[in-house]
Design a protein around this motif. Structure first.
Motif, PDB file in Angstrom:
ATOM      1  N   ASP A  91     -30.413 -27.012  15.653  1.00 28.55           N
ATOM      2  CA  ASP A  91     -29.794 -28.116  16.379  1.00 28.55           C
ATOM      3  C   ASP A  91     -29.622 -27.798  17.864  1.00 28.55           C
ATOM      4  N   ARG A  92     -30.210 -26.699  18.299  1.00 25.86           N
ATOM      5  CA  ARG A  92     -30.178 -26.389  19.739  1.00 25.86           C
ATOM      6  C   ARG A  92     -31.338 -27.143  20.405  1.00 25.86           C
ATOM      7  N   THR A  93     -31.125 -27.640  21.595  1.00 27.00           N
ATOM      8  CA  THR A  93     -32.180 -28.444  22.221  1.00 27.00           C
ATOM      9  C   THR A  93     -32.449 -28.032  23.661  1.00 27.00           C
TER      10      THR A  93
ATOM     11  N   GLN B 283     -31.620 -23.012  10.378  1.00 23.72           N
ATOM     12  CA  GLN B 283     -32.921 -22.486   9.983  1.00 23.72           C
ATOM     13  C   GLN B 283     -33.962 -22.911  11.013  1.00 23.72           C
ATOM     14  N   PHE B 284     -35.045 -22.167  11.088  1.00 23.13           N
ATOM     15  CA  PHE B 284     -36.126 -22.468  12.035  1.00 23.13           C
ATOM     16  C   PHE B 284     -35.593 -22.571  13.466  1.00 23.13           C
ATOM     17  N   SER B 285     -34.736 -21.645  13.805  1.00 23.12           N
ATOM     18  CA  SER B 285     -34.205 -21.600  15.176  1.00 23.12           C
ATOM     19  C   SER B 285     -35.156 -20.724  15.990  1.00 23.12           C
ATOM     20  N   PHE B 286     -36.223 -21.364  16.424  1.00 18.22           N
ATOM     21  CA  PHE B 286     -37.333 -20.611  17.011  1.00 18.22           C
ATOM     22  C   PHE B 286     -37.091 -20.164  18.450  1.00 18.22           C
TER      23      PHE B 286
ATOM     24  N   THR C 252     -25.550 -18.533  10.008  1.00 14.91           N
ATOM     25  CA  THR C 252     -24.502 -19.457   9.592  1.00 14.91           C
ATOM     26  C   THR C 252     -23.825 -19.977  10.840  1.00 14.91           C
ATOM     27  N   ILE C 253     -23.611 -21.291  10.835  1.00 18.89           N
ATOM     28  CA  ILE C 253     -22.884 -21.912  11.945  1.00 18.89           C
ATOM     29  C   ILE C 253     -21.712 -22.682  11.349  1.00 18.89           C
ATOM     30  N   LYS C 254     -21.039 -23.450  12.152  1.00 20.18           N
ATOM     31  CA  LYS C 254     -19.784 -24.067  11.687  1.00 20.18           C
ATOM     32  C   LYS C 254     -19.948 -24.911  10.421  1.00 20.18           C
ATOM     33  N   ASP C 255     -18.849 -25.095   9.713  1.00 23.01           N
ATOM     34  CA  ASP C 255     -18.793 -25.936   8.511  1.00 23.01           C
ATOM     35  C   ASP C 255     -19.713 -25.407   7.425  1.00 23.01           C
TER      36      ASP C 255
ATOM     37  N   ASP D 232     -17.284 -19.521  19.511  1.00 23.08           N
ATOM     38  CA  ASP D 232     -16.604 -20.825  19.438  1.00 23.08           C
ATOM     39  C   ASP D 232     -17.573 -21.898  18.950  1.00 23.08           C
ATOM     40  N   ALA D 233     -18.810 -21.840  19.436  1.00 21.85           N
ATOM     41  CA  ALA D 233     -19.776 -22.877  19.080  1.00 21.85           C
ATOM     42  C   ALA D 233     -20.290 -22.702  17.657  1.00 21.85           C
ATOM     43  N   ARG D 234     -20.434 -21.466  17.222  1.00 20.44           N
ATOM     44  CA  ARG D 234     -21.099 -21.221  15.933  1.00 20.44           C
ATOM     45  C   ARG D 234     -20.154 -20.805  14.817  1.00 20.44           C
ATOM     46  N   GLY D 235     -18.937 -20.474  15.182  1.00 18.31           N
ATOM     47  CA  GLY D 235     -18.010 -19.958  14.181  1.00 18.31           C
ATOM     48  C   GLY D 235     -18.093 -18.448  14.125  1.00 18.31           C
ATOM     49  N   PRO D 236     -17.027 -17.841  13.600  1.00 19.32           N
ATOM     50  CA  PRO D 236     -16.935 -16.367  13.655  1.00 19.32           C
ATOM     51  C   PRO D 236     -17.910 -15.650  12.723  1.00 19.32           C
TER      52      PRO D 236
END
Ligand code: HEC
Ligand code: HEC
Ligand SMILES: [Ca+2]
Ligand SMILES: [Ca+2]
Ligand SMILES: [Ca+2]
Ligand SMILES: [Ca+2]
Ligand SMILES: [Ca+2]
Ligand SMILES: [Ca+2]
Ligand SMILES: [Co+2]
Ligand SMILES: [Co+2]
Lengths: 386, 165, 386, 165
Positions: free
Chosen positions: D157-159, C252-255, C244-247, C353-357
């Motif tokens: 969204d990481r690049t 997904q598919f964060s390879f 889970t990230i912000k908002d 900070d970038a991804r949320g708590p």
């Protein structure tokens, strides 16, 4: 996150015992403290009373599994307690010093991947020899330790010191005389191999490691280094590890390992099928990097440049590969390496012409050929290049 | 070599000074000029007795061969090269003393007294026709033995590059 | 040469049993078929029900001994008979094909040294955590096998194939959806690890190996590849291995594995002495090479560029070292890596900070700091960088 | 990629054609659009019975928690984030069928019939408030279930590069 208390006790009847009919339908073996080798893999060295040869034909890539690293001892493997181990450096130094293992590990460290080869690594004879039989006394590891130059500075090696004696703590009290310049250049007092402590067979807890030099000089179970101004002429550098060359001369202190290559597939006892065959093997030089490996699939009439697996490292086994389409006729395949000094791996005839017929078994690095029979059997060709 | 210059002698301060007495217990090597040879002496006759008891099982009667090889010049078998032994291949007699003391007998290394090693050295040098049977071996006489092979020894003449040597 | 029939039977009473008083005075253990680890070395992974963590603090160099490679299974390690093993490739291909292990080994092969890291590789908490506890789910081997691109060509992957499903033959029948471009790029169907067959815990006899990507995608015990035109959204890429990230978004598919470094010495439970200390550790990036590692020995006020051990390889653990003189005051030491894309290893605060708590435990690669106490004890600092 | 261009489709000729029947025995995956779902069906009521017998030991009564974690939305414990379960985190109902069929029960994977998997899917979707207790699950209905989490899913969204994401 996931709660993961799998009820292994209550459900242990689900665990795999023996060979499951369908491993997708039975729980597998849980994670453990140490991994294992598959029970279906039967890798083994070939031991004699004095050595044990690495199964080169079974290896993929350039790293030798530590428990398959070749062995050559002069009176077996000693058991050394690392807590009482020490290395003494004395002789032509300002500050004779005793280093414990913990002391050695405090110094700046270095790691490098390099081969280690026994200079007596050549056998020939029957067609049913494998690469292991022919030249299984070579292996490769990532070695870590302290640079000998760091220790030289620490103890204050004197300017007139030109040779040092390295002595092992085994039952042979192995000794070799080494030029001091090798110590300043790239010698390592090594305590680790492939990430972990050196294995007992390779010198636990500490060995000398002299990149590119004949294996015997990388004295195992290192207990003492004495700096002097001349070589000692120990038994291992006079009676042994010397070679007779022309005019009755005896070549001594022949440290460098000459460049060599050997095809490891296809080789006896493999049997190949018609069609595309990846010819592959290992190439190395004690004098630096492998520049090029050439493969011939027509008994040396034509040579093609093989691909080298990156990274090509200094004084390191380098994997070469050549894709070949075999149409089914009998032929000879062979390889030769060229190193960065321009040295081209010789034939046995070239070696014997240069050194005379009585040269003996040290520093023999001839090209090696394999006969492909029409039925795909592969046989060693002892007579190739004679 | 990437350490900055300041890492000169003693800079790290790891390790402890080697006490001369400690060094002496380890410092058993013998050099061609005789440095390292201990006090003591031995005769060919004593050597023959010890050899028969402790060595001949592996090296044959009088060192003429056995499961672990000949140590003395033997009559050449026709068509075979003569074995490389002390008398025809070793450049320094000091190596005989040094090697026996550190490594032999193979099954009991380090078990011989210095006098026994001198005696065995005398015996093997004599059997190799390098000294007569009366010459006593000690720290003075061992390095003085003239070894025929010495003149044949040359340092490595390979230098890398295209030449096959 | 030397006749070497040592009379081992008659003289076996001379062999070493137990710890000899003086190993120079007793015959050692003769050469054998397999080497051994010294009985004085007690290296071990830390197993749980679902994983087992590599002892990073004990390693020297960049290679992980195969039996200490981390484990992460989803239902244990299956026992697979290599003789009946096969890999089926089907779906959007011209030629659905079944490959035996022998078939796979006939193709042109490739080897590369690369890390493998579980994307769930971060734990924090107490001061008495070791690198193994914090991030022991990363290891490095030399992997060999056939390029997936070679198999793609062989079966004729169709142009509209954009994703493939990789399926394992374990009791979890592990499945992941992978973009086809990774197959054309650098994916390997691997059958060897550090020179020998892949170990059972790492996927024997065959696994997928996706350099630089989260470990779970390198499906072990690979039995099937199906080509398709969209991802499958398997459980392991929805319920798990997503963050889970912000908002309220779910990534997904964060390879790719983001660049990371960790000091492995000095770390808990080591205790150091005043004077020169070699600070060393590992750094890596799933996006390419490590460009630089910086070390701070004053809690992040100043940073110094560490030495990188050559060769610095693509998508590989790289050893860094920094020589530091510790005068005895309490301080914090820490490291950060910069990879070739310019990515700088973040603090935990920057990540949160970038991804949320609520981001959870995947792809957490924060800088890690160690407190040096005046008595030389070293403690993990869980609060650093929060 | 260093193979010459000639190594196109089928060039090496290694491997044997995969027979459709063989592929079918392995090809058990289910896609979000329902491709791969087998014949058969199951109800919430049947699922409840099977779940109690084969699943609740590990996942708690009705899937509310247990040694291996909750599978259904439960009342949030104050101060704790709600567990990520099917009802609030899974983007496709097809994954429930696919995963149970391939991997559950953990100690007897592959032991359920397709009807049983449909029934368990029905039961878990119902307990997660995604379907009512009358909806029968089959190859048509499973992919049609609307999953609230689906809208939240975004690709990576990481690049690379300096930005921390
Ligand atoms: C149990 C067997 C055994 C016994 C007993 C034994 N040796 Fe040896 N000897 C060997 C072996 C094996 C070697 C070769 C060792 C090596 O190359 O590492 C050897 C080598 C030697 C060599 C070197 C030969 C050369 O040409 O390099 C000398 C000299 C020697 N032995 C002398 C002796 C003496 C003197 C004794 C008795 C005090 C003795 N040996 C007892 C087994 C034995
Ligand atoms: C012996 C213990 C055990 C039994 C019995 C069991 N499970 Fe599980 N279940 C697990 C474990 C452990 C996991 C996590 C596996 C993993 O993450 O690799 C899991 C995961 C799951 C998940 C995924 C949860 C998530 O949020 O990702 C579902 C769905 C599930 N089980 C359903 C079932 C069903 C339905 C049954 C009965 C047919 C069942 N389980 C029986 C242990 C069990
Ligand atoms: Ca079962
Ligand atoms: Ca330096
Ligand atoms: Ca000395
Ligand atoms: Ca004894
Ligand atoms: Ca290609
Ligand atoms: Ca399918
Ligand atoms: Co050797
Ligand atoms: Co993972």
């Amino acid at each position: 996150a996931m709660a993961a208390t799998v009820m292994q006790t209550a459900l242990a009847n689900g665990l795999q015992v023996g060979l499951p009919d369908d491993p997708t339908k039975q729980m597998g073996t849980p994670p453990g403290k140490l991994g294992s080798r598959s029970r279906f893999e039967t890798l083994a060295k070939a031991p004699s009373d004095i050595s044990s040869r690495s199964p080169l034909q079974d290896f993929k890539g350039m790293i030798t599994p530590s428990d398959l690293h070749f062995e050559r001892h002069h009176n077996g493997v000693p058991t050394i307690d690392p807590a009482t181990y020490s290395l003494t450096i004395h002789g032509l130094v300002d500050r004779p010093t005793v280093f414990t293992l913990a002391d050695l590990k405090r110094f700046p460290s270095v790691s490098r991947i390099a081969f280690l080869e026994c200079s007596g690594n050549f056998r020939t004879g029957k067609e049913t020899m494998t690469p292991q039989d022919i030249c299984g006394l070579t292996s490769q590891s990532e070695w870590s330790g302290v640079r000998l130059s760091t220790l030289f500075r620490e103890v204050g090696v004197r300017e007139k010191a030109s040779w040092f004696l390295a002595e092992g703590g085994d039952a042979a009290l192995m000794t070799r005389s080494i030029p001091v310049r090798k110590g300043w250049d790239d010698a390592i007092v090594a305590y680790a191999q492939n990430g972990e402590a050196i294995r007992p067979e390779q010198g636990y807890p500490v060995r000398l490691f002299l990149p590119g030099w004949e294996g015997n000089t990388s004295v195992k179970w290192l207990r003492r280094i004495e700096l002097g101004d001349a070589p000692w002429h120990t038994r291992e550098e006079t009676s042994k590890y010397t070679e007779t060359i022309k005019d009755g001369r005896i070549r001594q202190f022949s440290f460098d390992i000459d460049a060599r290559s050997i095809i490891t597939f296809p080789t006896y006892p493999a049997q190949i099928e018609r069609g595309w065959v990846e010819v592959r093997g290992l190439a190395w030089s004690g004098r630096g990097k492998v520049s090029r490996v050439e493969v011939s699939t027509d008994a040396g009439k034509h040579w093609q440049v093989a691909e080298l697996q990156a990274p090509v490292l200094d004084k390191a086994h380098t994997v070469f590969r050549h894709l070949w389409r075999w149409e089914g006729s009998e032929t000879l395949i062979t390889s030769r390496v060229v190193d960065e000094t321009g040295y081209v791996q010789p034939t046995l005839k070239q070696l014997l012409d240069a050194r005379g017929p009585d040269t003996g078994g040290y520093h023999m690095n001839p090209v090696t050929a394999w006969l492909i029979k029409p039925d795909g059997r592969v046989l060693y060709q002892p007579d190739y290049g004679r | 070599d990437t350490l900055p210059e300041r890492f000169g002698p003693g800079a790290f301060g790891f390790g402890r000074p080697a006490e001369p007495a400690q060094v002496a217990t380890l410092d058993i090597d013998v050099r061609p000029d005789g440095t390292g040879l201990p006090a003591g002496s031995g005769t060919v006759a004593t050597g023959a007795v010890i050899f028969a008891a402790k060595c001949s099982a592996c090296h044959g009667a009088g060192g003429t061969g056995g499961p672990n090889g000949a140590l003395v010049i033997t009559d050449a078998t026709p068509g075979k090269r003569p074995a490389k032994v002390i008398g025809n291949y070793w450049p320094y007699a000091t190596t005989v003393f040094d090697y026996i003391r550190r490594a032999m007998p193979f099954n009991e290394p380090g078990s011989l007294t210095n006098d026994e090693v001198y005696a065995l050295t005398a015996f093997l040098l004599h059997r190799n026709k390098l000294i007569d049977e009366k010459t006593v071996m000690n720290a003075k006489t061992v390095p003085a033995v003239r070894m025929p092979a010495q003149a044949s020894y040359v340092p490595d003449d390979r230098t890398g590059g295209p030449e096959i040597r």
